[in-house]
Design an enzyme around this catalytic site. Structure first.
Site, short mmCIF file in Angstrom:
data_model
loop_
_atom_site.label_atom_id
_atom_site.label_comp_id
_atom_site.label_asym_id
_atom_site.label_seq_id
_atom_site.Cartn_x
_atom_site.Cartn_y
_atom_site.Cartn_z
N ASP A 14 0.86 -1.18 0.00
CA ASP A 14 0.00 0.00 0.00
C ASP A 14 0.90 1.23 0.00
OD1 ASP A 14 -2.16 -1.68 0.15
OD2 ASP A 14 -2.56 -1.34 2.28
N THR A 216 -20.14 -11.87 8.12
CA THR A 216 -19.75 -10.76 9.00
C THR A 216 -20.68 -9.58 8.74
OG1 THR A 216 -18.13 -9.88 7.44
CG2 THR A 216 -17.34 -11.50 9.03
N ASP A 248 -10.31 -8.82 7.48
CA ASP A 248 -9.13 -9.70 7.37
C ASP A 248 -8.77 -10.29 8.74
OD1 ASP A 248 -8.86 -9.30 4.65
OD2 ASP A 248 -7.53 -7.57 4.89
#
Ligand code: ATP
Length: 301
Positions: A14, A216, A248
């Site tokens: 990133d 979730t 994650d």
């Protein structure tokens, strides 16, 4: 407890730029800060599982560039076995170029080497499947690689957990091999081509009999669907700083604690994610097994 987790998935760096406002087309601006961090759902889940005390190996691909070197170094420092990570000559490592301004962000992902991962790369590491209790996949690598990983998991008697993100439709062939699926609401609908108004009864009806599904639901917690019906657990109530990487961390927790039964696994997955959302960033916020154990104890009082 020590579980063996094999993650077959993406590896990105990133590249994060913070500036006051977004540039207009053709405009050049001076930014405020620039940082890099390991990202990609595969490496995020591998790092989160390693922090939780699992033996973690990863199969994936990076390019032969500085970002690839940096990604491998971080994974190794986190204790992830990188022997299954291929280095693709002449390719760039996957990147996410993230610009943060005006309380919002722009993100450009270039998958690079992640989509050069091949069936041969996976076959070269059958030993990692043989050692795994759980094989954990997401959808940021070629779909034929996901399917192949599912087949090898089955062959070697490992539990195949699929986090079907980013959202897309899944083939019947792949669905037949998934032991545990962990979508959010959007991913669930796409995976099974469900309508916007699908009810719990609709979900129960399309769910293959062999599959357990843990959905979730962000601040609302998580629900389990199986042939026996639906169960729901509320999320832990915490002060949220940044939810990046919550999914994650949840997936890693579920995989690491799966062998201890559904209740323990969901409780630890939610506790891990609840700790992660209280800190800024994805991997920087991922907790250790000790921190999760302490948090659960505190919550019980
Ligand atoms: P992302 O891809 O943004 O990480 P996701 O959609 O995959 O998100 P979520 O459903 O948002 O995943 O979150 C995963 C888990 O993290 C939830 O099931 C819950 O346990 C925990 N979680 C997320 N948000 C919160 C919150 N605000 N408070 C407490 N727990 C949270």
């Amino acid at each position: 407890m020590s579980s063996n987790i094999l993650v077959v998935g993406s590896i990105n760096m990133d590249l994060i730029t913070v500036l006051e406002r977004f540039p207009k087309v053709g405009e050049t601006l001076l930014g405020q800060t620039f940082t890099t961090a390991l990202g990609g759902k595969g490496s995020n889940q591998a790092v989160a599982a390693a922090r939780l005390g699992a033996q973690v190996a990863m199969i994936g691909a990076v390019g032969d560039d500085a970002n690839g070197d940096a990604a491998l170094k971080i994974l190794q420092q986190e204790g992830v076995d990188c022997s299954g990570i291929a280095v693709k000559t002449g390719m760039s490592t996957g990147i996410a170029s993230i610009t943060v301004a005006e309380g919002d962000n722009h993100i450009i992902v270039v998958s690079g080497a992640n989509f050069a991962l091949s069936l041969a790369d996976i076959d070269a590491h059958a030993d990692l499947f043989a050692a795994a209790d759980v094989v954990l996949c997401q959808l940021e690598i070629p779909m034929d690689c996901v399917l192949h990983a599912a087949k090898l998991a089955k062959q070697h008697g490992a539990t195949f957990v699929l986090n079907p993100a980013p959202a897309q439709a899944l083939s019947a062939e792949l669905l037949a091999l998934v032991d545990v699926m962990t979508p959010n609401h959007t991913e669930l609908k796409q995976a099974f081509a469900l309508s916007e108004t699908a009810s719990d009864a609709d979900i129960a009806q399309i769910l293959p009999a062999h599959m357990q599904l843990v959905m979730t639901e962000g601040a609302n917690g998580a629900s389990h669907y199986s042939a026996e019906g639906k169960r729901h657990w509320p999320a832990f109530k915490v002060d949220v700083v940044d939810t990046t990487g919550a999914g994650d961390t949840f997936n890693a927790g579920l995989a690491v604690y799966w062998s201890q039964g559904l209740d323990v696994a969901v409780q630890h997955a939610q506790a891990s994610a609840a700790l992660a959302v209280q800190k800024l960033g994805a991997q920087t916020a991922m907790p250790t097994a000790d921190a999760v154990g302490m948090f659960i104890k505190q919550q019980m009082h």
